[in-house]
Design a protein around this motif. Structure first.
Motif, PDB file in Angstrom:
ATOM      1  N   LYS A 192     -63.822  38.429  12.586  1.00 32.56           N
ATOM      2  CA  LYS A 192     -64.060  39.522  11.650  1.00 32.56           C
ATOM      3  C   LYS A 192     -63.487  39.228  10.264  1.00 32.56           C
TER       4      LYS A 192
ATOM      5  N   SER B 178     -66.868  39.211  16.956  1.00 33.24           N
ATOM      6  CA  SER B 178     -65.655  39.998  17.197  1.00 33.24           C
ATOM      7  C   SER B 178     -64.383  39.205  16.922  1.00 33.24           C
ATOM      8  N   GLU B 179     -64.401  37.901  17.171  1.00 34.92           N
ATOM      9  CA  GLU B 179     -63.204  37.086  16.988  1.00 34.92           C
ATOM     10  C   GLU B 179     -63.079  36.501  15.585  1.00 34.92           C
TER      11      GLU B 179
ATOM     12  N   LYS C 228     -71.735  38.080  20.366  1.00 29.19           N
ATOM     13  CA  LYS C 228     -70.764  39.170  20.239  1.00 29.19           C
ATOM     14  C   LYS C 228     -69.356  38.620  20.065  1.00 29.19           C
ATOM     15  N   LEU C 229     -69.026  37.593  20.848  1.00 23.62           N
ATOM     16  CA  LEU C 229     -67.693  36.991  20.776  1.00 23.62           C
ATOM     17  C   LEU C 229     -67.455  36.338  19.426  1.00 23.62           C
TER      18      LEU C 229
ATOM     19  N   GLN D  36     -68.185  28.841  18.171  1.00 21.54           N
ATOM     20  CA  GLN D  36     -68.427  30.100  17.467  1.00 21.54           C
ATOM     21  C   GLN D  36     -69.003  29.862  16.074  1.00 21.54           C
TER      22      GLN D  36
END
Length: 205
Positions: free
Chosen positions: A13, A10-11, A6-7, A170
């Protein structure tokens, strides 16, 4: 692990949206520029078609997955080199758009692409984004390294690594997600795409 995924999404995009735009634009360009690229790309399409028909290339899950995972890996690694993953994604999107434009039956072509293409395109988009994030992590590392003039080399490397590690992690998470989606795409392409297309086509033709 789910929180890490999720991180990562979301970070990053902007990286994902950029990859979606590259894919969409390259597909459209490939489709509409087909008449101008015919003499260059048609021999490639004909050669691939002949190899599949003669059995030189076998469309098994293993062969499909290994070929596609190489593309995912290339976009991840080459993303660290001035975001070169964008070029790989753009070329693949352009080729798919070109291929659809060369077919006589647009609906049939889409049916032979979309069942696995939903996952394959998503995988390529996320893989490209992972390359962008990898590039971002390297830029952060170098910027932090160059800014530290008074620290020792060891401290500079340690601080720089800590600064870029979050983005590096990420990037890897996005790469893993892209690989999983590509495995799903390979399974669908090998075993389900053709039966699905053959079932639906009579209702649309």
């Amino acid at each position: 692990m789910l929180e890490e995924v999720k991180l990562a999404f979301s970070e990053n995009k902007m990286a994902i949206y950029t990859s979606i735009a590259i894919m969409a634009i390259s597909l459209v360009l490939g489709y509409f520029l087909e008449p101008y690229m015919h003499s260059y790309l048609n021999p490639v399409v004909e050669d691939l078609t002949q190899k599949v028909q003669t059995g030189v290339i076998t469309l098994t899950f293993q062969s499909i997955f290994l070929n596609n995972i190489r593309i995912v890996f290339a976009m991840f690694i080459y993303g660290g080199i001035f975001c070169f993953s964008a070029v790989i994604l753009g070329f693949n999107g352009f080729f798919v758009g070109y291929y659809v434009a060369t077919t006589d039956d647009f609906v049939k072509a889409l049916l032979l692409i979309m069942p696995h293409g939903i996952f394959e395109f998503s995988s390529c988009i996320i893989a490209c984004a992972s390359g962008f994030v990898l590039f971002n992590s390297l830029v952060k590392f170098l910027k932090t390294l160059l800014k530290q003039e008074n620290n020792s080399i060891r401290d500079r490397l340690s601080i720089s690594f800590d600064t870029g590690f979050g983005k590096l992690k990420q990037a890897f998470v996005l790469f893993v997600v892209a690989s999983i989606l590509m495995a799903i795409a390979g399974f669908i392409e090998a075993y389900l795409t053709l039966p699905i297309a053959e079932f639906i086509y009579p209702f649309l033709s």
